[in-house]
Motif scaffolding. Structure first.
Motif, mmCIF file in Angstrom:
data_model
loop_
_atom_site.group_PDB
_atom_site.id
_atom_site.type_symbol
_atom_site.label_atom_id
_atom_site.label_comp_id
_atom_site.label_asym_id
_atom_site.label_seq_id
_atom_site.Cartn_x
_atom_site.Cartn_y
_atom_site.Cartn_z
ATOM 1 N N ASN A 100 67.236 3.386 15.427
ATOM 2 C CA ASN A 100 67.277 4.473 14.547
ATOM 3 C C ASN A 100 66.263 5.196 14.891
ATOM 4 O OD1 ASN A 100 69.327 3.261 13.168
ATOM 5 N ND2 ASN A 100 68.223 2.242 11.672
ATOM 6 N N ARG A 101 65.101 4.843 15.366
ATOM 7 C CA ARG A 101 63.730 5.475 15.606
ATOM 8 C C ARG A 101 64.483 6.564 16.784
ATOM 9 N NH1 ARG A 101 58.472 4.091 18.612
ATOM 10 N NH2 ARG A 101 56.988 5.808 17.667
ATOM 11 N N ARG A 102 65.136 5.903 17.888
ATOM 12 C CA ARG A 102 65.429 6.688 18.835
ATOM 13 C C ARG A 102 66.325 8.039 18.364
ATOM 14 N NH1 ARG A 102 64.323 5.702 24.068
ATOM 15 N NH2 ARG A 102 62.998 3.778 24.604
ATOM 16 N N ALA A 131 59.187 17.409 11.387
ATOM 17 C CA ALA A 131 59.102 17.911 9.661
ATOM 18 C C ALA A 131 58.479 16.538 9.183
ATOM 19 C CB ALA A 131 60.632 17.935 9.372
ATOM 20 N N ALA A 132 58.826 15.379 9.864
ATOM 21 C CA ALA A 132 58.220 14.035 9.261
ATOM 22 C C ALA A 132 56.748 13.849 9.477
ATOM 23 C CB ALA A 132 58.947 12.929 9.834
ATOM 24 N N HIS A 133 56.385 14.423 10.415
ATOM 25 C CA HIS A 133 54.784 14.649 10.907
ATOM 26 C C HIS A 133 54.003 15.372 9.739
ATOM 27 C CE1 HIS A 133 51.118 14.453 13.194
ATOM 28 N NE2 HIS A 133 51.185 15.832 12.838
ATOM 29 N N ARG A 134 54.792 16.575 9.560
ATOM 30 C CA ARG A 134 54.158 17.451 8.715
ATOM 31 C C ARG A 134 54.214 17.013 7.108
ATOM 32 N NH1 ARG A 134 57.176 20.755 11.908
ATOM 33 N NH2 ARG A 134 58.999 21.050 10.645
ATOM 34 N N GLY A 191 60.503 10.276 8.426
ATOM 35 C CA GLY A 191 61.624 10.330 9.371
ATOM 36 C C GLY A 191 62.899 9.718 9.153
ATOM 37 N N TRP A 192 63.023 8.323 8.790
ATOM 38 C CA TRP A 192 64.197 7.737 8.396
ATOM 39 C C TRP A 192 64.624 8.124 6.819
ATOM 40 C CZ3 TRP A 192 67.825 6.714 11.074
ATOM 41 C CH2 TRP A 192 68.744 5.772 10.780
#
Length: 765
Positions: A100-102, A131-134, A191-192
């Motif tokens: 899922n991460r990849r 987007a997840a990082h932000r 992200g997930w």
């Protein structure tokens, strides 16, 4: 001559001796391999007994798995519960976390090769990881700490593994976090959550399908094939076909490859899966979740009852992981208090909280509301400078970034991805768009609510795990963002309720397209104007009927002031659940389970009269029509009638639609869609244009003939021996080994299944 007896002596030939030695060696090697596999199989199992040391714990934690496969975690603090959940997720779902991460980072091709490159390109174009990082950086410190602690639990498992690597890592020659030095990071949880929003909150695929179909259909014909919700008119009265012809958006059909079938070009099951994922991204048709809550006035116990079936895509292992988290109150690193935990239900590997379930005092369930939170924009390219696109204030530069894809077995691939003021340019990453759109003149960009930095979905999930009442639960979800969910809830005080939680964009009064088809990106009236307030989203306290049901149908009451979408699911499941709930005021757990398992298809009943009138010269036709005369739409896996009906509907749809739109468009648009509402309308109107050059009656009969040819070839000449379950398995497919012949039987789970796409117990076909 006298008789003689002889006994053959063993051969002393050196070839025979070598044969004996070889046979012994092969046998020994086989035994050794079997023993090695057996030892590995034992070592790869999660350690579930004894004591393990998990660095960072504040106190002792007890982890216990029960007979129902629920993992109970009893901790001294919420932080210890989250850390331990991360550890057990890594223990039991390590490959799932890595895959899922990849997937969300666009890095599958590093371990799977070029088969998944196009899927990686799409993920990078959407910039899920960025987007997840932000969003993570904008979260409160206490939420960041929770995600950090959970991630540390995952890392701790890999730092001192208590079991052998999962077989997927061994077979693919990789390990968790190999490229970045860590198996899971806090941003990956965010992200997930975005990936779940992508899976559940998508309608850009419908917008593109309409654009594609309008090259060969008039606007009226489009709405006949993809009609609005029953009883409603299309959300826009714009002549869409005329608009797109005037703009000149289409690629010259002479440049296209006629009759090209994407599926026929696939070289492997993995390629087929990746291609289907890219094709269907932005489309959640075909999924079918149900939930309902019943007040104590309609139950045997006098207490509320709640049921939930979130019918997400099946996979092996399952998308859900059931857990029970318990801890006293705690304190976050910023000094804020953390509520005590006593929450059980479905978690998602990658997230440190229960997504669906109950605390000691309140229970809740989700279905997809499916509002329109994705709009496609046609961005006009400057003919004098292709690095620019048109905006309401003039030409502006595309945002660009270069992405490098490491691909197993071949050289790195460099791709330049663009973005506009609306968002990522999808036509740079989805090759199918270039088959339709004149990409020298237009780019297709996506505005998607979930990518916004103010997305606080993960924070809402953590808050909900500490709720004690329906009111507290719905307050916790007031900051929930994406994807919008229809929440039903009940508490021990007897309160029930429904609330649609999540962000929905407001569109301008003069936005005549209302998001149902790609809009000219340079026209400011098509830009979003803000968000619908939480207080204004649909809600119901259940007092009118004593229950509330949601099943992806239209959840807005007549006269509701705000436009959410026209892409609701057909109301058949909702209607069936309401029928069954209304039939009694003495519901209990058994009646709830019976409703969840119901496989009566109201959609099948709607089309059965047409099938029963079919005329076919097939040798089996008379016998089959006798069977269908007694069929009531009960989609039982052990019966032939559901199989006959389902294949007939598919054949009829193909027979009517393909001649009008072509095989390539059909392949691009069908998939998760089945055009059922359109087919019902065509037959009800006896539509001459759609059925031509034959009559609709002839189309119905010819579809039956093709159906019987197909079923006879597949299952033999006796219709009484045909079984729906043989063609309709509930397939939990493993990624990436689902299509590897030698591995699929080990990794996949396939069970014959009743139901169809429109039964309460949903089963896609």
């Amino acid at each position: 001559m006298g008789e003689s007896n002889s006994v053959a002596k063993p051969s002393t030939s050196p070839w025979f001796k070598r044969g004996l030695h070889l046979a012994a060696a092969v046998t020994g090697m086989a035994l050794l391999a079997g023993a090695t596999l057996a030892v590995y199989g034992v070592r790869a199992q999660p350690r579930m007994d004894g004591k393990l040391v998990l660095p960072g714990l504040m106190g002792n934690v007890q982890v216990r798995r029960d007979a129902a496969d629920v993992t109970h975690i009893q901790a001294a603090s919420p932080q210890d519960a989250w850390r331990s959940l991360g550890f057990v997720h890594a223990q039991e779902r390590g490959w799932q976390l890595e895959f899922n991460r990849r997937l969300m980072q666009g890095r599958l091709s590093e371990i799977l090769g070029p088969s998944t490159l196009e899927l990686d390109k799409l993920m990078r174009a959407l910039d899920i990881h960025g987007a997840a990082h932000r969003q993570y950086q904008a979260m409160p410190a206490a939420v960041q700490q929770a995600l950090q602690i959970y991630s540390q639990g995952i890392e701790a498992f890999y730092a001192r593994p208590s079991q052998a690597r999962a077989p997927e890592f061994v077979l693919l020659g990789t390990q968790a976090g190999l490229a970045h030095g860590s198996a899971w990071e806090p941003e990956d949880t965010v992200g997930w959550a975005l990936m779940m929003a992508l899976d559940l909150g998508g309608n850009w695929g419908n917008e593109f399908a309409r654009l594609n179909l309008l090259q060969v259909l008039s606007t009226e014909q489009l709405w006949q094939l993809m009609p609005a919700y029953p009883g409603e008119q299309p959300a826009t009265s714009v002549d869409l076909a005329g608009l797109y012809r005037q703009l000149g958006v289409y690629r010259d059909e002479k440049e296209q490859s006629p009759g090209q079938r994407p599926a026929a070009q696939m070289q492997s099951a993995l390629q087929q899966w990746a291609a289907a994922a890219v094709r269907d991204m932005g489309t959640n048709d075909g999924l079918g979740s149900n939930n309902w809550v019943v007040s104590g006035s309609r139950t045997r116990s006098g207490k509320p009852l709640l049921a939930n079936d979130p019918h997400l895509g099946l996979s092996a292992p399952a998308i859900w992981y059931f857990a029970h988290l318990q801890s006293p109150e705690g304190r976050a690193s910023d000094g804020s208090s953390l509520p005590a935990l006593n929450v059980a239900g479905a978690t998602l590997p990658g997230m440190p909280f229960v997504v669906l379930g109950r605390t000691a005092e309140v229970a809740w369930g989700f279905t997809n509301t499916n509002p329109d939170v994705q709009d496609l924009y046609l961005e006009q390219i400057n003919p004098a400078d292709s690095s620019q696109y048109r905006t309401p204030t003039g030409w502006e530069k595309f945002g660009t970034r270069e992405e490098v894809f490491k691909v197993k077995g071949q050289a790195d691939v460099k791709v330049t991805l663009r973005s506009t003021r609306h968002g990522p340019v999808l036509s740079d990453a989805q090759a199918q768009y270039g088959k339709v759109l004149d990409t020298a003149r237009y780019a297709l960009a996506l505005r998607w609510a979930a990518l916004d930095t103010d997305n606080r979905t993960v924070e809402a999930g953590l808050r909900a795990n500490g709720a004690h009442t329906v009111q507290q639960l719905l307050e916790a979800f007031s900051i929930y963002h994406s994807p919008m969910q229809s929440i039903v809830a009940a508490d021990v005080q007897g309160h029930i309720g429904f609330k649609a939680a999540g962000k929905v964009p407001l569109r301008a009064a003069d936005n005549d397209l209302r998001g149902v088809a790609p809009a000219p990106g340079w026209d400011a009236r098509y830009d979003w104007q803000g968000w619908l307030d939480y207080e204004q989203t649909p809600q119901d306290d259940g007092s009118a009927r004593g229950f509330v049901v949601t099943a992806n149908q239209r959840v807005t009451a007549p006269g509701y002031a705000h436009f959410l979408t026209q892409d609701w699911s057909l109301p058949y499941r909702h209607q069936r659940i309401e029928q069954l709930l209304s039939a009694s005021d003495q519901h209990d757990a058994a009646s709830m389970a019976a409703i969840q398992n119901d496989v009566q298809s109201l959609a099948t009943q709607a089309l059965l009269p047409a099938l029963r009138k079919a005329q076919s010269g097939h040798v089996l036709a008379a016998q089959v029509l006798q069977l269908m005369a007694r069929f009531d739409g009960h989609m039982d896996k052990s019966r032939p009638e559901p199989l006959i009906f389902s294949v007939w509907v598919d054949e009829l749809t193909r027979g009517i639609v393909i001649p009008r739109i072509g095989e390539q468009r059909f392949a691009m648009a069908y998939g998760k869609r089945d055009f059922r509402a359109g087919l019902e309308g065509i037959l009800a109107r006896n539509d001459v244009w759609w059925c031509a050059p034959k009559s609709c009656a002839q189309q119905v009969g010819d579809a039956l003939t093709r159906t019987l040819d197909k079923l006879q070839a597949a299952y033999g000449p006796d219709p009484q021996r045909w079984r729906w379950g043989d063609a309709h398995p509930a397939l939990s497919a493993h990624r990436p080994f689902a299509g590897v012949a030698a591995l699929a039987p080990v990794f996949n789970v396939s069970v014959a299944s009743s139901g169809d796409s429109y039964t309460v117990n949903v089963g896609q076909y």
